[in-house]
Design a protein around this motif. Structure first.
Motif, PDB file in Angstrom:
ATOM      1  N   MET A  80       0.824  -1.207   0.000  1.00  0.00           N
ATOM      2  CA  MET A  80       0.000   0.000   0.000  1.00  0.00           C
ATOM      3  C   MET A  80       0.857   1.255   0.000  1.00  0.00           C
ATOM      4  O   MET A  80       0.553   2.231  -0.698  1.00  0.00           O
ATOM      5  CB  MET A  80      -0.941  -0.013   1.209  1.00  0.00           C
ATOM      6  CG  MET A  80      -1.974  -1.132   1.167  1.00  0.00           C
ATOM      7  SD  MET A  80      -3.216  -1.027   2.464  1.00  0.00           S
ATOM      8  CE  MET A  80      -4.101   0.442   1.954  1.00  0.00           C
ATOM      9  N   VAL A  81       1.949   1.236   0.768  1.00  0.00           N
ATOM     10  CA  VAL A  81       2.853   2.399   0.780  1.00  0.00           C
ATOM     11  C   VAL A  81       3.486   2.591  -0.588  1.00  0.00           C
ATOM     12  O   VAL A  81       3.636   3.720  -1.086  1.00  0.00           O
ATOM     13  CB  VAL A  81       3.938   2.218   1.874  1.00  0.00           C
ATOM     14  CG1 VAL A  81       5.017   3.281   1.734  1.00  0.00           C
ATOM     15  CG2 VAL A  81       3.315   2.275   3.252  1.00  0.00           C
ATOM     16  N   THR A  82       3.846   1.477  -1.239  1.00  0.00           N
ATOM     17  CA  THR A  82       4.444   1.575  -2.578  1.00  0.00           C
ATOM     18  C   THR A  82       3.462   2.166  -3.579  1.00  0.00           C
ATOM     19  O   THR A  82       3.821   3.009  -4.419  1.00  0.00           O
ATOM     20  CB  THR A  82       4.886   0.180  -3.049  1.00  0.00           C
ATOM     21  OG1 THR A  82       5.790  -0.376  -2.096  1.00  0.00           O
ATOM     22  CG2 THR A  82       5.564   0.257  -4.403  1.00  0.00           C
ATOM     23  N   ILE A  83       2.187   1.731  -3.499  1.00  0.00           N
ATOM     24  CA  ILE A  83       1.178   2.267  -4.421  1.00  0.00           C
ATOM     25  C   ILE A  83       0.941   3.752  -4.162  1.00  0.00           C
ATOM     26  O   ILE A  83       0.871   4.554  -5.104  1.00  0.00           O
ATOM     27  CB  ILE A  83      -0.129   1.477  -4.276  1.00  0.00           C
ATOM     28  CG1 ILE A  83       0.071   0.044  -4.791  1.00  0.00           C
ATOM     29  CG2 ILE A  83      -1.264   2.155  -5.031  1.00  0.00           C
ATOM     30  CD1 ILE A  83      -1.106  -0.854  -4.550  1.00  0.00           C
ATOM     31  N   LEU A  84       0.848   4.124  -2.884  1.00  0.00           N
ATOM     32  CA  LEU A  84       0.670   5.549  -2.573  1.00  0.00           C
ATOM     33  C   LEU A  84       1.883   6.359  -3.027  1.00  0.00           C
ATOM     34  O   LEU A  84       1.740   7.495  -3.497  1.00  0.00           O
ATOM     35  CB  LEU A  84       0.442   5.722  -1.067  1.00  0.00           C
ATOM     36  CG  LEU A  84      -0.877   5.166  -0.529  1.00  0.00           C
ATOM     37  CD1 LEU A  84      -0.944   5.320   0.983  1.00  0.00           C
ATOM     38  CD2 LEU A  84      -2.063   5.871  -1.178  1.00  0.00           C
ATOM     39  N   GLY A  85       3.077   5.777  -2.902  1.00  0.00           N
ATOM     40  CA  GLY A  85       4.270   6.466  -3.399  1.00  0.00           C
ATOM     41  C   GLY A  85       4.229   6.626  -4.915  1.00  0.00           C
ATOM     42  O   GLY A  85       4.691   7.633  -5.451  1.00  0.00           O
ATOM     43  N   GLY A  86       3.650   5.610  -5.602  1.00  0.00           N
ATOM     44  CA  GLY A  86       3.534   5.705  -7.052  1.00  0.00           C
ATOM     45  C   GLY A  86       2.638   6.846  -7.500  1.00  0.00           C
ATOM     46  O   GLY A  86       2.814   7.379  -8.607  1.00  0.00           O
ATOM     47  N   LEU A  87       1.687   7.230  -6.631  1.00  0.00           N
ATOM     48  CA  LEU A  87       0.820   8.370  -6.976  1.00  0.00           C
ATOM     49  C   LEU A  87       1.616   9.661  -7.062  1.00  0.00           C
ATOM     50  O   LEU A  87       1.225  10.594  -7.770  1.00  0.00           O
ATOM     51  CB  LEU A  87      -0.293   8.522  -5.931  1.00  0.00           C
ATOM     52  CG  LEU A  87      -1.333   7.408  -5.871  1.00  0.00           C
ATOM     53  CD1 LEU A  87      -2.273   7.629  -4.688  1.00  0.00           C
ATOM     54  CD2 LEU A  87      -2.135   7.381  -7.162  1.00  0.00           C
ATOM     55  N   LEU A  88       2.724   9.744  -6.330  1.00  0.00           N
ATOM     56  CA  LEU A  88       3.496  10.983  -6.284  1.00  0.00           C
ATOM     57  C   LEU A  88       4.525  11.074  -7.407  1.00  0.00           C
ATOM     58  O   LEU A  88       5.090  12.140  -7.640  1.00  0.00           O
ATOM     59  CB  LEU A  88       4.211  11.088  -4.926  1.00  0.00           C
ATOM     60  CG  LEU A  88       3.305  10.996  -3.688  1.00  0.00           C
ATOM     61  CD1 LEU A  88       4.138  11.042  -2.422  1.00  0.00           C
ATOM     62  CD2 LEU A  88       2.265  12.112  -3.692  1.00  0.00           C
ATOM     63  N   LEU A  89       4.795   9.962  -8.078  1.00  0.00           N
ATOM     64  CA  LEU A  89       5.810   9.967  -9.137  1.00  0.00           C
ATOM     65  C   LEU A  89       5.202  10.415 -10.461  1.00  0.00           C
ATOM     66  O   LEU A  89       4.192   9.858 -10.903  1.00  0.00           O
ATOM     67  CB  LEU A  89       6.411   8.572  -9.306  1.00  0.00           C
ATOM     68  CG  LEU A  89       7.334   8.068  -8.195  1.00  0.00           C
ATOM     69  CD1 LEU A  89       7.765   6.636  -8.498  1.00  0.00           C
ATOM     70  CD2 LEU A  89       8.557   8.971  -8.075  1.00  0.00           C
ATOM     71  N   PRO A  90       5.777  11.408 -11.111  1.00  0.00           N
ATOM     72  CA  PRO A  90       5.296  11.777 -12.453  1.00  0.00           C
ATOM     73  C   PRO A  90       5.587  10.659 -13.444  1.00  0.00           C
ATOM     74  O   PRO A  90       6.661  10.046 -13.407  1.00  0.00           O
ATOM     75  CB  PRO A  90       6.084  13.051 -12.776  1.00  0.00           C
ATOM     76  CG  PRO A  90       7.275  13.004 -11.902  1.00  0.00           C
ATOM     77  CD  PRO A  90       6.895  12.254 -10.659  1.00  0.00           C
ATOM     78  N   SER A  91       4.611  10.370 -14.286  1.00  0.00           N
ATOM     79  CA  SER A  91       4.779   9.274 -15.239  1.00  0.00           C
ATOM     80  C   SER A  91       5.954   9.514 -16.181  1.00  0.00           C
ATOM     81  O   SER A  91       6.593   8.552 -16.649  1.00  0.00           O
ATOM     82  CB  SER A  91       3.492   9.082 -16.047  1.00  0.00           C
ATOM     83  OG  SER A  91       3.158  10.285 -16.734  1.00  0.00           O
ATOM     84  N   ALA A  92       6.264  10.791 -16.464  1.00  0.00           N
ATOM     85  CA  ALA A  92       7.390  11.082 -17.367  1.00  0.00           C
ATOM     86  C   ALA A  92       8.706  10.590 -16.790  1.00  0.00           C
ATOM     87  O   ALA A  92       9.636  10.248 -17.529  1.00  0.00           O
ATOM     88  CB  ALA A  92       7.458  12.586 -17.632  1.00  0.00           C
ATOM     89  N   LEU A  93       8.782  10.529 -15.450  1.00  0.00           N
ATOM     90  CA  LEU A  93      10.019  10.090 -14.808  1.00  0.00           C
ATOM     91  C   LEU A  93      10.318   8.627 -15.093  1.00  0.00           C
ATOM     92  O   LEU A  93      11.473   8.205 -15.070  1.00  0.00           O
ATOM     93  CB  LEU A  93       9.906  10.313 -13.287  1.00  0.00           C
ATOM     94  CG  LEU A  93      11.198  10.257 -12.471  1.00  0.00           C
ATOM     95  CD1 LEU A  93      12.112  11.402 -12.872  1.00  0.00           C
ATOM     96  CD2 LEU A  93      10.881  10.322 -10.989  1.00  0.00           C
ATOM     97  N   LEU A  94       9.271   7.832 -15.366  1.00  0.00           N
ATOM     98  CA  LEU A  94       9.442   6.402 -15.590  1.00  0.00           C
ATOM     99  C   LEU A  94       9.586   6.054 -17.077  1.00  0.00           C
ATOM    100  O   LEU A  94       9.815   4.892 -17.409  1.00  0.00           O
ATOM    101  CB  LEU A  94       8.242   5.647 -15.009  1.00  0.00           C
ATOM    102  CG  LEU A  94       7.968   5.880 -13.519  1.00  0.00           C
ATOM    103  CD1 LEU A  94       6.700   5.153 -13.103  1.00  0.00           C
ATOM    104  CD2 LEU A  94       9.146   5.432 -12.665  1.00  0.00           C
TER     105      LEU A  94
END
Length: 288
Positions: free
Chosen positions: A120-134
């Motif tokens: 759950m923490v990983t998924i919530l962290g994924g919300l903060l990452l801009p998709s362009a970064l990946l």
């Protein structure tokens, strides 16, 4: 004659509040509709009128049908191919992505397993990452498995959405545990419970997630730009950008009418499914 109940004096909005809110909504509406109005007007003009007539009103010569015919025929008819590619990428990502999001959200909401908190923490962290970064790491990964310049390089990343899983978790929490327990007592397996009971109860939530995924994939520009090479594989957003980048000939009128037509599927989708996604957003808001 019955009268509708009035708000208590202490909670009823004041006249000033109503005027302020309505004025703010009108300004927001104008802000969002202004580019669409400009695009509609510009799409009806010929190339010559585009630069010589007022930008916010129609010219005397309406050339919308001629522009539409030319955009369909130009460059070997690639525009229709690009529209088809966008529908394929967005539709596939929406269908697969909503199943993945709902399954993951249901598992997180209704099951206890080792590492649940970390997931759950990983998924919530994924919300903060801009998709362009990946995008660049994804390019190297898909290049290593030979999928660059393949539609799967656009579809697969578009199916995985931390925001979709987060919404799926919120919606799945609204499913009563008693319903799931009753199904288990009647002998239903977990897959049958999920596909025949849970998904039916969460139809508005599924539509909401599917719309977010469809629109996100439809509007995605950077991922296809990095992953795709062949002109025949491009989505409409990237295809129109290639026309806009031509230096030898001015194709602005074709790009404008092409942009207007490209917006229509998303608008139609939102209008036809608004009953579902509005109730889905409301359910999620109450639960959240």
């Amino acid at each position: 004659m019955s009268r509708s109940p009035a708000h208590p004096r202490s909670v009823a909005p004041s006249t000033l509040s109503r005027v302020t809110v309505n004025a703010g909504l009108l300004l927001a509406c104008a802000y969002f509709l202004f580019p669409i109005w400009w695009l509609v007007v510009a799409s009806t003009k010929s190339r010559g009128d585009l630069y010589t007539t007022p930008s916010l009103w129609f010219s005397d010569d309406i050339a919308a049908l001629d522009n539409l015919r030319r955009v369909m025929e130009y460059d070997g008819g690639n525009y229709l191919r690009w529209i088809g590619n966008s529908l394929l990428y967005s539709g596939t990502a929406a269908v697969i992505g909503v199943l993945v999001s709902m399954a993951a959200g249901y598992a997180l909401a209704k099951f206890d397993f080792a590492g649940k908190s970390l997931v759950m923490v990983t998924i919530l962290g994924g919300l903060l990452l801009p998709s362009a970064l990946l995008t660049i790491p994804l390019y190297f990964f898909f290049d290593s498995v030979g999928l660059v310049n393949n539609p799967l390089a656009v579809i697969i990343p578009s199916c995985a959405s931390p925001f979709g899983v987060f919404l799926g978790l919120i919606f799945a929490e609204t499913v009563p545990d008693e319903v799931i327990e009753a199904a288990r007592i009647d002998g239903a397996g977990e897959f049958r419970i999920f596909f025949t009971i849970v998904l039916r109860m969460l139809a508005p939530g599924m539509v909401t997630i599917a719309l977010f995924l469809f629109v996100g994939t439809w509007n995605n520009f950077l991922l296809p730009l990095v992953m795709l090479r062949d002109k025949e594989l491009l989505p409409v957003t990237l295809g129109l950008q290639t026309w806009q980048g031509y230096k030898a000939v001015d194709l602005t009128d074709l790009v404008l009418i092409g942009s207007l037509v490209a917006v229509l599927p998303v608008i139609v989708l939102f209008l036809t499914l608004q009953r579902f996604w509005q109730s889905g957003l409301t359910a999620g808001a109450v639960k959240g």
